[in-house]
Design a protein around this motif. Structure first.
Motif, PDB file in Angstrom:
ATOM      1  N   ARG A   2       0.825  -1.211   0.000  1.00  0.00           N
ATOM      2  CA  ARG A   2       0.000   0.000   0.000  1.00  0.00           C
ATOM      3  C   ARG A   2       0.859   1.262   0.000  1.00  0.00           C
ATOM      4  NH1 ARG A   2      -5.636  -0.353   2.196  1.00  0.00           N
ATOM      5  NH2 ARG A   2      -6.211  -2.559   2.235  1.00  0.00           N
ATOM      6  N   ASN A   3       2.063   1.179   0.553  1.00  0.00           N
ATOM      7  CA  ASN A   3       2.966   2.324   0.632  1.00  0.00           C
ATOM      8  C   ASN A   3       4.347   1.886   0.172  1.00  0.00           C
ATOM      9  OD1 ASN A   3       4.416   4.614   1.179  1.00  0.00           O
ATOM     10  ND2 ASN A   3       4.093   4.565   3.396  1.00  0.00           N
ATOM     11  N   THR A   4       4.707   2.239  -1.034  1.00  0.00           N
ATOM     12  CA  THR A   4       5.981   1.772  -1.602  1.00  0.00           C
ATOM     13  C   THR A   4       7.193   2.536  -1.066  1.00  0.00           C
ATOM     14  OG1 THR A   4       5.640   3.229  -3.516  1.00  0.00           O
ATOM     15  CG2 THR A   4       4.946   0.920  -3.733  1.00  0.00           C
ATOM     16  N   VAL A   5       6.961   3.543  -0.244  1.00  0.00           N
ATOM     17  CA  VAL A   5       8.092   4.237   0.389  1.00  0.00           C
ATOM     18  C   VAL A   5       8.935   3.233   1.171  1.00  0.00           C
ATOM     19  CG1 VAL A   5       8.746   5.944   2.133  1.00  0.00           C
ATOM     20  CG2 VAL A   5       6.915   6.467   0.500  1.00  0.00           C
ATOM     21  N   ALA A   6       8.266   2.258   1.776  1.00  0.00           N
ATOM     22  CA  ALA A   6       8.972   1.247   2.574  1.00  0.00           C
ATOM     23  C   ALA A   6       9.815   0.312   1.711  1.00  0.00           C
ATOM     24  CB  ALA A   6       7.960   0.430   3.375  1.00  0.00           C
ATOM     25  N   LEU A   7       9.683   0.427   0.378  1.00  0.00           N
ATOM     26  CA  LEU A   7      10.445  -0.437  -0.529  1.00  0.00           C
ATOM     27  C   LEU A   7      11.600   0.307  -1.202  1.00  0.00           C
ATOM     28  CD1 LEU A   7       7.354  -2.142  -2.223  1.00  0.00           C
ATOM     29  CD2 LEU A   7       8.898  -3.188  -0.539  1.00  0.00           C
ATOM     30  N   GLU A   8      11.758   1.581  -0.882  1.00  0.00           N
ATOM     31  CA  GLU A   8      12.772   2.388  -1.555  1.00  0.00           C
ATOM     32  C   GLU A   8      14.191   1.867  -1.303  1.00  0.00           C
ATOM     33  OE1 GLU A   8      12.105   6.417  -0.363  1.00  0.00           O
ATOM     34  OE2 GLU A   8      10.378   6.691  -1.697  1.00  0.00           O
ATOM     35  N   ASP A   9      14.442   1.342  -0.110  1.00  0.00           N
ATOM     36  CA  ASP A   9      15.788   0.836   0.175  1.00  0.00           C
ATOM     37  C   ASP A   9      16.111  -0.402  -0.653  1.00  0.00           C
ATOM     38  OD1 ASP A   9      13.841  -0.561   1.642  1.00  0.00           O
ATOM     39  OD2 ASP A   9      15.317  -1.230   3.121  1.00  0.00           O
ATOM     40  N   LEU A  10      15.072  -1.243  -0.912  1.00  0.00           N
ATOM     41  CA  LEU A  10      15.291  -2.405  -1.775  1.00  0.00           C
ATOM     42  C   LEU A  10      15.625  -1.956  -3.199  1.00  0.00           C
ATOM     43  CD1 LEU A  10      12.531  -4.999  -0.791  1.00  0.00           C
ATOM     44  CD2 LEU A  10      14.940  -4.967  -0.132  1.00  0.00           C
ATOM     45  N   LYS A  11      14.913  -0.952  -3.678  1.00  0.00           N
ATOM     46  CA  LYS A  11      15.164  -0.434  -5.018  1.00  0.00           C
ATOM     47  C   LYS A  11      16.575   0.145  -5.114  1.00  0.00           C
ATOM     48  CE  LYS A  11      14.071   0.765  -9.215  1.00  0.00           C
ATOM     49  NZ  LYS A  11      13.908  -0.255 -10.273  1.00  0.00           N
ATOM     50  N   LYS A  12      16.987   0.851  -4.064  1.00  0.00           N
ATOM     51  CA  LYS A  12      18.319   1.449  -4.052  1.00  0.00           C
ATOM     52  C   LYS A  12      19.408   0.386  -4.063  1.00  0.00           C
ATOM     53  CE  LYS A  12      21.179   4.750  -1.479  1.00  0.00           C
ATOM     54  NZ  LYS A  12      21.242   5.665  -0.298  1.00  0.00           N
ATOM     55  N   GLU A  13      19.195  -0.701  -3.317  1.00  0.00           N
ATOM     56  CA  GLU A  13      20.218  -1.733  -3.198  1.00  0.00           C
ATOM     57  C   GLU A  13      20.244  -2.676  -4.389  1.00  0.00           C
ATOM     58  OE1 GLU A  13      21.774  -5.194  -0.072  1.00  0.00           O
ATOM     59  OE2 GLU A  13      20.083  -3.889   0.453  1.00  0.00           O
ATOM     60  N   TYR A  14      19.058  -3.022  -4.917  1.00  0.00           N
ATOM     61  CA  TYR A  14      19.000  -4.062  -5.950  1.00  0.00           C
ATOM     62  C   TYR A  14      18.657  -3.537  -7.337  1.00  0.00           C
ATOM     63  CZ  TYR A  14      19.331  -7.266  -2.042  1.00  0.00           C
ATOM     64  OH  TYR A  14      19.761  -7.944  -0.924  1.00  0.00           O
ATOM     65  N   GLY A  15      18.379  -2.255  -7.456  1.00  0.00           N
ATOM     66  CA  GLY A  15      18.203  -1.634  -8.760  1.00  0.00           C
ATOM     67  C   GLY A  15      17.140  -2.282  -9.628  1.00  0.00           C
ATOM     68  N   ASP A  16      17.533  -2.669 -10.829  1.00  0.00           N
ATOM     69  CA  ASP A  16      16.586  -3.185 -11.814  1.00  0.00           C
ATOM     70  C   ASP A  16      16.032  -4.564 -11.475  1.00  0.00           C
ATOM     71  OD1 ASP A  16      16.919  -0.898 -13.271  1.00  0.00           O
ATOM     72  OD2 ASP A  16      18.398  -1.755 -14.652  1.00  0.00           O
ATOM     73  N   LEU A  17      16.570  -5.209 -10.440  1.00  0.00           N
ATOM     74  CA  LEU A  17      16.037  -6.530 -10.051  1.00  0.00           C
ATOM     75  C   LEU A  17      14.683  -6.411  -9.362  1.00  0.00           C
ATOM     76  CD1 LEU A  17      19.136  -8.473  -8.641  1.00  0.00           C
ATOM     77  CD2 LEU A  17      17.976  -8.797 -10.834  1.00  0.00           C
ATOM     78  N   VAL A  18      14.360  -5.216  -8.871  1.00  0.00           N
ATOM     79  CA  VAL A  18      13.112  -5.048  -8.124  1.00  0.00           C
ATOM     80  C   VAL A  18      12.231  -3.991  -8.778  1.00  0.00           C
ATOM     81  CG1 VAL A  18      14.161  -3.411  -6.512  1.00  0.00           C
ATOM     82  CG2 VAL A  18      12.099  -4.642  -5.847  1.00  0.00           C
ATOM     83  N   LEU A  19      10.944  -4.301  -8.843  1.00  0.00           N
ATOM     84  CA  LEU A  19       9.940  -3.367  -9.354  1.00  0.00           C
ATOM     85  C   LEU A  19       8.900  -3.133  -8.251  1.00  0.00           C
ATOM     86  CD1 LEU A  19       8.537  -1.740 -11.647  1.00  0.00           C
ATOM     87  CD2 LEU A  19       7.341  -3.869 -12.253  1.00  0.00           C
ATOM     88  N   PRO A  20       8.976  -2.002  -7.545  1.00  0.00           N
ATOM     89  CA  PRO A  20       7.958  -1.701  -6.531  1.00  0.00           C
ATOM     90  C   PRO A  20       6.679  -1.197  -7.197  1.00  0.00           C
ATOM     91  CG  PRO A  20      10.026  -0.499  -6.138  1.00  0.00           C
ATOM     92  CD  PRO A  20      10.045  -0.997  -7.547  1.00  0.00           C
ATOM     93  N   ILE A  21       5.534  -1.693  -6.747  1.00  0.00           N
ATOM     94  CA  ILE A  21       4.243  -1.244  -7.268  1.00  0.00           C
ATOM     95  C   ILE A  21       3.311  -0.977  -6.092  1.00  0.00           C
ATOM     96  CG2 ILE A  21       2.199  -1.839  -8.617  1.00  0.00           C
ATOM     97  CD1 ILE A  21       3.892  -3.610 -10.358  1.00  0.00           C
ATOM     98  N   GLN A  22       2.743   0.216  -6.059  1.00  0.00           N
ATOM     99  CA  GLN A  22       1.747   0.524  -5.032  1.00  0.00           C
ATOM    100  C   GLN A  22       0.457  -0.217  -5.368  1.00  0.00           C
ATOM    101  OE1 GLN A  22       1.201   4.687  -4.317  1.00  0.00           O
ATOM    102  NE2 GLN A  22      -0.476   4.387  -2.859  1.00  0.00           N
ATOM    103  N   LEU A  23      -0.072  -0.959  -4.407  1.00  0.00           N
ATOM    104  CA  LEU A  23      -1.251  -1.774  -4.673  1.00  0.00           C
ATOM    105  C   LEU A  23      -2.064  -2.003  -3.410  1.00  0.00           C
ATOM    106  CD1 LEU A  23      -2.976  -3.666  -6.479  1.00  0.00           C
ATOM    107  CD2 LEU A  23      -1.388  -5.516  -5.866  1.00  0.00           C
ATOM    108  N   ASP A  24      -3.347  -1.744  -3.522  1.00  0.00           N
ATOM    109  CA  ASP A  24      -4.336  -2.166  -2.530  1.00  0.00           C
ATOM    110  C   ASP A  24      -5.012  -3.402  -3.119  1.00  0.00           C
ATOM    111  OD1 ASP A  24      -6.506  -2.628  -0.906  1.00  0.00           O
ATOM    112  OD2 ASP A  24      -7.310  -0.586  -1.009  1.00  0.00           O
ATOM    113  N   VAL A  25      -4.765  -4.573  -2.538  1.00  0.00           N
ATOM    114  CA  VAL A  25      -5.258  -5.813  -3.143  1.00  0.00           C
ATOM    115  C   VAL A  25      -6.783  -5.898  -3.142  1.00  0.00           C
ATOM    116  CG1 VAL A  25      -3.163  -7.092  -2.583  1.00  0.00           C
ATOM    117  CG2 VAL A  25      -5.091  -7.138  -0.972  1.00  0.00           C
ATOM    118  N   ASN A  26      -7.449  -5.036  -2.371  1.00  0.00           N
ATOM    119  CA  ASN A  26      -8.915  -5.020  -2.377  1.00  0.00           C
ATOM    120  C   ASN A  26      -9.483  -4.491  -3.692  1.00  0.00           C
ATOM    121  OD1 ASN A  26      -8.401  -5.678   0.262  1.00  0.00           O
ATOM    122  ND2 ASN A  26      -9.483  -3.950   1.172  1.00  0.00           N
ATOM    123  N   ASP A  27      -8.658  -3.796  -4.443  1.00  0.00           N
ATOM    124  CA  ASP A  27      -9.074  -3.154  -5.699  1.00  0.00           C
ATOM    125  C   ASP A  27      -8.798  -4.111  -6.860  1.00  0.00           C
ATOM    126  OD1 ASP A  27      -9.279  -1.615  -8.030  1.00  0.00           O
ATOM    127  OD2 ASP A  27      -8.528   0.200  -7.048  1.00  0.00           O
TER     128      ASP A  27
END
Length: 273
Positions: free
Chosen positions: A34-59
């Motif tokens: 729901r909040n991809t801010v918490a995934l920013e460190d993964l993106k910084k460390e692993y670069g193109d290996l990770v794709l963060p997507i904001q998602l509410d699974v109820n939708d």
């Protein structure tokens, strides 16, 4: 060969631990939350290996869009891990309509929407693995968790059916069924109903039971198990996590079979001539 893994609820708990484990070994991870801010460190460390997507699974629409975005970005989806979910604590009588519907929306319908969204991709690939994070409380029950129990029982029935429908397409389905773990599932992520005093004794008994030393597993210990699970060519439909889950399920199932046998003559009578 590296895999493409889509994990819902990847910002904390099991989802975060597993996302990091996959990335460390070189897999590509679509991490939703729901909040991809918490995934920013993964993106910084692993670069193109990770794709963060904001998602509410109820939708439902957003779930399909997220899956399509993942497919367009990485070209395929090998594994879907439906991990997003939360606990609702309170007696059945205490539960409001809103609380009940929200619990089912996230824990059951979120699983359904993501599974539906990924199936056309996996059918086209003629391969795939859908992993549903259920619970041993999808097989047995505890008081004070009635709606949570119900949501996981629903996931169990859905997924067992799904497994029989998609096996011939080269798609596997696995239900992970953990006992309690030291994540924040029962902490900040949990919701509480408005209490009725008449259930205080029931809740006290529940609290005493879950205070048994060692009853909660170490979530970090699940990482290698999940890695091995997605690499297995013949994964199980059900996999209990934790040393307390098996004896609890075994005891309840033995009692059910005994009760069925005791009442078998009545069952036969109900069938008619």
């Amino acid at each position: 060969m590296s895999k493409v893994i889509l994990i819902t609820g990847a910002t904390k708990g099991f989802g975060r631990i597993w996302a990091e484990a996959f990335l460390k070994r070189g897999d590509r991870v679509v991490a939703t939350g729901r909040n991809t801010v918490a995934l920013e460190d993964l993106k910084k460390e692993y670069g193109d290996l990770v794709l963060p997507i904001q998602l509410d699974v109820n939708d439902r629409k957003a779930a399909f869009e997220a899956v399509n975005q993942a497919k367009e970005h990485f070209g395929r989806i090998d594994v879907l891990i439906n991990n997003a979910g939360y606990g609702l604590f309170g007696a059945v009588e205490e539960t409001s309509e809103e609380e009940a519907r929200n619990q089912m929306e996230t824990n059951f319908f979120g699983v359904l929407w993501l599974s539906q969204a990924v199936l056309p991709i996996m059918r086209e690939q003629k391969s795939g693995h859908i992993i549903q994070v259920s619970s041993f409380l999808g097989l047995v029950t505890l008081p004070v968790l009635g709606l949570y129990n119900a949501s996981k029982f629903a996931v169990e029935g859905l997924s067992e059916t799904l497994a029989s429908e998609v096996k011939d397409f080269g798609i596997n389905v696995t239900l992970i069924e953990p006992n309690g773990y030291t994540t924040d599932w029962s902490g900040e992520s949990a919701f509480q109903t408005k209490s009725l005093q008449v259930y205080d004794a029931v809740k006290a008994g529940f609290n005493e039971a879950v205070s048994t030393p060692g009853i909660f597993g170490n979530p970090q210990a699940t990482a290698n198990v999940v890695l091995n699970l997605v690499d297995n060519e013949n994964p199980p439909l059900r996999l209990l996590f934790g040393s307390f889950a098996y004896p609890a399920v075994k005891k309840v199932y033995e009692e059910r079979l005994e009760s069925f046998a005791e009442w078998k003559s009545v069952s036969d009578e109900a069938h008619g001539a």
